[in-house]
Design an enzyme around this catalytic site. Structure first.
Site, PDB file in Angstrom:
ATOM      1  N   ASN A 211     -31.904  53.780  62.425  1.00 41.93           N
ATOM      2  CA  ASN A 211     -32.876  53.278  63.327  1.00 41.93           C
ATOM      3  C   ASN A 211     -33.374  54.841  64.351  1.00 41.93           C
ATOM      4  O   ASN A 211     -34.085  54.596  65.150  1.00 41.93           O
ATOM      5  CB  ASN A 211     -32.472  52.492  64.134  1.00 41.93           C
ATOM      6  CG  ASN A 211     -32.565  50.806  63.234  1.00 41.93           C
ATOM      7  OD1 ASN A 211     -32.712  50.887  62.435  1.00 41.93           O
ATOM      8  ND2 ASN A 211     -31.732  49.705  64.188  1.00 41.93           N
ATOM      9  N   HIS A 261     -25.144  48.307  61.762  1.00 42.05           N
ATOM     10  CA  HIS A 261     -25.201  47.217  62.393  1.00 42.05           C
ATOM     11  C   HIS A 261     -23.544  46.876  63.200  1.00 42.05           C
ATOM     12  O   HIS A 261     -23.142  45.321  62.201  1.00 42.05           O
ATOM     13  CB  HIS A 261     -26.118  45.843  61.384  1.00 42.05           C
ATOM     14  CG  HIS A 261     -27.191  46.157  61.240  1.00 42.05           C
ATOM     15  ND1 HIS A 261     -27.965  45.226  59.695  1.00 42.05           N
ATOM     16  CD2 HIS A 261     -27.936  46.133  61.958  1.00 42.05           C
ATOM     17  CE1 HIS A 261     -29.216  45.372  60.528  1.00 42.05           C
ATOM     18  NE2 HIS A 261     -28.950  46.053  61.752  1.00 42.05           N
ATOM     19  N   TYR A 270     -29.591  51.422  54.934  1.00 43.79           N
ATOM     20  CA  TYR A 270     -29.878  52.405  56.014  1.00 43.79           C
ATOM     21  C   TYR A 270     -29.073  53.532  55.760  1.00 43.79           C
ATOM     22  O   TYR A 270     -30.206  54.302  56.881  1.00 43.79           O
ATOM     23  CB  TYR A 270     -28.823  51.589  57.200  1.00 43.79           C
ATOM     24  CG  TYR A 270     -29.892  50.575  57.504  1.00 43.79           C
ATOM     25  CD1 TYR A 270     -30.476  50.505  58.925  1.00 43.79           C
ATOM     26  CD2 TYR A 270     -28.996  49.205  56.920  1.00 43.79           C
ATOM     27  CE1 TYR A 270     -31.123  49.137  58.991  1.00 43.79           C
ATOM     28  CE2 TYR A 270     -30.463  48.041  57.650  1.00 43.79           C
ATOM     29  CZ  TYR A 270     -30.965  47.585  58.561  1.00 43.79           C
ATOM     30  OH  TYR A 270     -31.562  46.944  59.446  1.00 43.79           O
TER      31      TYR A 270
END
Length: 801
Positions: A211, A261, A270
């Site tokens: 992210n 996560h 990811y």
């Protein structure tokens, strides 16, 4: 092409209403890695925009190549569709994408604009350089930045849409048609991005790992649009927290694990995003005053071979590290499709892109690896992978065509990833993964309506493939919506019914036990997991002992009071549509037709044609076999999936422990890719023996490999094969002539030191890091300092008397 002239005029006028926000603060002190900033010149940033266009649409495209031409034609057709249906209102740019309360529609709007912009910027689309299409997409960007994604729009729905999805696509589109955008529109786009990507976002809990890399890329695109060197420097400096290794939670770990996560092994999705976004940002800025030169970027470079390559096999990335991504498959549109192959190809393309910034030696190794991955993928050849954009496809196609690059094989060996409870096995005949869970990693992740039945995917699932592209469709061909979710290979599960999306979202269901992992010297391994059921009373011990071309599987103390049956799944192989692969049990063909089943009382061996063999290591086991056709749609496991049902055939072997078992056990060996003759020979010879299989320890001996492999669940009261330890541990001993290699690990990751005694005469020849000799001669006595090593194996070498 139909253009909405009245809409264009209105959108152009409204774009001037939004004003650029205040200049965001630069990175905090200590983050800046290069010299003092200067104002970027128009030439500086224009060059960056040109580079971004090349990264986005590709360069040097071969229009004579059918794959390239097809992708460009499809891009053009999609753009024509969106151009024809564009009709702006205060709540939407397309009638089917009303954004009120639906953040995903904001991202979808930006994606359609990017599609049109790419078609205009690319050759061979039918819209190349089209002035009317350029004006339309420019006006659409202005309308979006004035009405749908603005500097005052409140965030609702999924935060990802605002800070990553829309931010990247809208700004990328703006760069592709930069020259056609009024200054006010460019300012509005950047102001909107500033609104959703303020400096405070970089300190937030969501800005970690993949992210954070995505958010930094969004900041860099703002700088490219606004001719702003400060934003480019900020993107570079804010990227630095991605690089250092972490000891818990999100990011890259020292053993090659990648977590997102907080508790989900996520290398394949990811992790792929991290690699993709970071590689593009590094490629964008390389050679400029904003280049990413943080010396810790080497951690990411090392991860190519340490974290990503282990989970890549013949073009796929193993599903065991793709989290809820395994449920995506066929989309609701019935066209888009995601699989272990498409994710693997994307990683390969990112590796090739990142190679441009790597050392000469790294570049050569990475390109050879990527070429091997793609070249060996016979299930989804590169030309057939329509999920790849033109740029990524062209990058990989050029690699395949480069005679100077020889494909690299994937080698052999065993890797235990203690930080994410995963194991990868590679032999000359097969590759496999073992997925476990503990208080460090979740049973499974569901969220956004995805992966609703992934309950048991980390409770001992064993996935395997043959080499050279064999079994490449095993987990790709509608496997996840059609497989019985209570019968995943390698797992022991309670048949107590679970609700779709059982337990908290985003990995909130966690085991309370800590043992998951094992010891390995790279050639043999002792792997184990304390079994606990999801929303179940199920418990027990499971071990996997890896040696040569086999995985020996033991279960013990399997108990439950759920009021439901318990099953241990030996294997459950997808054999396609109408697969007639012969299943032979002790030389007799069984379950030849769909819907048939058979229970073998105390069999010695079984073999599934075209797949592999199974040897049963304990007498009297009742082995069930079935051949079943199962139907399912992706919509059942993912609310965004297709409703179209598919049917696939499965051949399963299993052990039914009955309702509410107490102390049940099993012992068998898997021989992936083995022939029937090899399987039968292993079953009839003294190939392997079970030394112990109970709640105290599980152990096997394989004399042909010189291997003794033990999981000591408790401190032993008596030695096993002359081995004893002072704390619970996994231990391997491999004898090769007059030399023995000993490996020990603490899968619980709870101890500081563990002492080992081996009642074998000899002398210590070499000690690995963390190992000291306590004595040798009549026996071998060693101390292993396991504390703070995240379950890593420590080794010693012994010369035998």
């Amino acid at each position: 092409m139909m253009l909405r002239r009245s809409f264009l005029a209105a959108a152009a006028a409204s774009a001037g209403l939004a004003l650029i926000g205040a200049e965001p603060a630069h990175a905090k002190a200590g983050r800046a890695l290069l010299g003092p900033l200067r104002a970027a010149t128009a030439a500086d940033v224009a060059a960056l925009r040109s580079r971004w266009i090349a990264l986005t649409v590709g360069e040097g495209l071969d229009l004579a190549d059918a794959g390239t031409a097809t992708r460009l034609a499809t891009l053009g057709a999609d753009a024509e569709t969106w151009l024809a249906s564009m009709s702006g209102t205060s709540a939407s740019l397309w009638p089917d994408l009303v954004v009120t309360g639906a953040s995903a529609n904001v991202t979808a709007t930006a994606n359609r604009l990017l599609t049109i912009a790419r078609a205009v910027a690319s050759p061979g689309t039918g819209l190349t350089g089209d002035a009317a299409a350029t004006a339309s997409v420019a006006a659409g960007i202005g309308h979006t930045a004035a009405n749908l994604y603005t500097a005052s729009t409140p965030e609702y729905g999924n935060w990802w849409d605002w800070r990553i999805g829309t931010a990247q696509s809208l700004q990328s589109a703006a760069i592709l048609v930069h020259g056609a955008l009024p200054a006010a529109t460019r300012a509005a786009v950047v102001a909107a991005a500033d609104h959703f990507l303020p400096d405070t976002v970089f300190a937030g809990s969501l800005a970690t790992g993949a992210n954070l890399a995505d958010i930094c890329l969004g900041r860099a695109l703002s700088g490219a649009i606004a001719d702003d060197g400060g934003r480019l420097a900020s993107a570079r400096d804010r990227l630095s927290p991605v690089f250092p290794l972490v000891t818990s939670g999100d990011g890259l770990h020292a053993d090659g694990s990648f977590i997102q996560h907080t508790v989900i092994p996520y290398t394949g999705t990811y992790g792929a995003v991290l690699l993709g976004s970071t590689s593009r940002l590094i490629a964008l800025l390389t050679g400029t005053e904003w280049a990413v030169v943080d010396p810790q970027r080497q951690v990411l470079f090392d991860a190519v071979e340490r974290a990503f390559a282990p989970f890549m096999h013949d073009g796929i990335v193993m599903d065991t590290v793709s989290g809820r991504g395994v449920s995506r498959g066929l989309g609701a549109d019935g066209v888009s499709f995601e699989s272990d192959h498409t994710r693997g190809h994307s990683i390969a393309a990112s590796v090739v892109a990142l190679a441009g910034a790597a050392s000469t030696a790294e570049r050569a190794r990475w390109r050879a690896l990527a070429k091997g991955w793609i070249q060996r993928d016979s299930t989804l050849p590169l030309a057939a992978d329509t999920s790849l954009g033109v740029a990524a496809y062209a990058r990989l196609r050029a690699l395949l065509a480069d005679p100077a690059v020889a494909q690299a094989d994937e080698g052999t060996g065993i890797r235990v990833f203690g930080a994410m409870d995963r194991v990868v096995v590679r032999t000359t005949t097969f590759a496999a993964s073992i997925a476990m869970c503990s208080k460090r990693t979740s049973y499974y992740e569901h969220g956004n309506g995805e992966n609703l039945r992934g309950w048991h995917g980390s409770n001992g699932m064993v996935s395997w493939w043959g080499v050279g592209g064999a079994h490449g469709a095993q987990y790709s061909d509608h496997y996840w919506p059609t497989v019985d979710p209570y019968r995943l290979p390698g797992t022991t599960v309670s048949l107590k019914p679970l609700a779709d999306g059982a337990g908290p979202a985003w990995g909130g269901s966690m085991p309370t036990t800590s043992w998951a992992g094992g010891a390995s010297d790279g050639r043999v391994a002792a792997v184990g997991m304390t079994l606990t059921g999801l929303q179940s009373t199920l418990g027990g011990k499971k071990s996997w002992f890896v040696v040569d071309d086999a995985i020996l599987c033991l279960g013990a103390n399997i108990s439950s009071t759920d009021g439901a049956g318990v099953t241990s799944v030996i294997d459950n192989r997808a054999v396609g549509q109408g697969g007639a692969n012969a299943l032979v049990v002790d030389g007799v063909a069984r379950v030849a037709t769909a819907g048939s089943s058979y229970t073998a009382a105390g069999p010695a061996w079984a073999h599934l044609e075209g797949h592999g063999g199974y040897v049963f290591l304990a007498p009297g086991q009742q082995v069930g076999v079935q051949r079943t056709d199962r139907a399912g749609a992706w919509k059942t496991i993912n609310t965004g999936g297709s409703t179209v049902s598919a049917t696939r055939r499965y051949v399963s072997l299993y052990l039914a422990h009955g309702q509410d078992p107490s102390g049940a056990a099993y012992a068998y060996a898997m021989l992936p890719a083995a022939s029937s003759a090899t399987t039968q020979a292993r079953a009839t010879g003294a190939w392997a023996s079970v030394l112990q299989n109970d709640r105290f320890a599980q152990a096997v001996s394989v004399p042909s490999a010189g291997a003794t492999l033990v999981n000591f669940w408790e401190v032993p009261t008596a030695p096993i094969a002359g081995l004893s330890v002072t704390k619970p541990a996994s231990v391997t001993v491999r004898v090769d002539g007059t030399t023995a290699t000993i490996a020990l690990a603490d899968p619980k990751q709870a101890e500081t030191t563990i002492d080992l005694v081996w009642s074998r005469a000899g002398s210590v020849a070499a000690l690995g890091v963390g190992v000291v000799k306590l004595g040798d001669g009549a026996d071998i006595r060693l101390r292993f300092t396991v504390g703070g090593r995240a379950g890593a194996s420590l080794t010693a070498t012994v010369n035998l008397a």
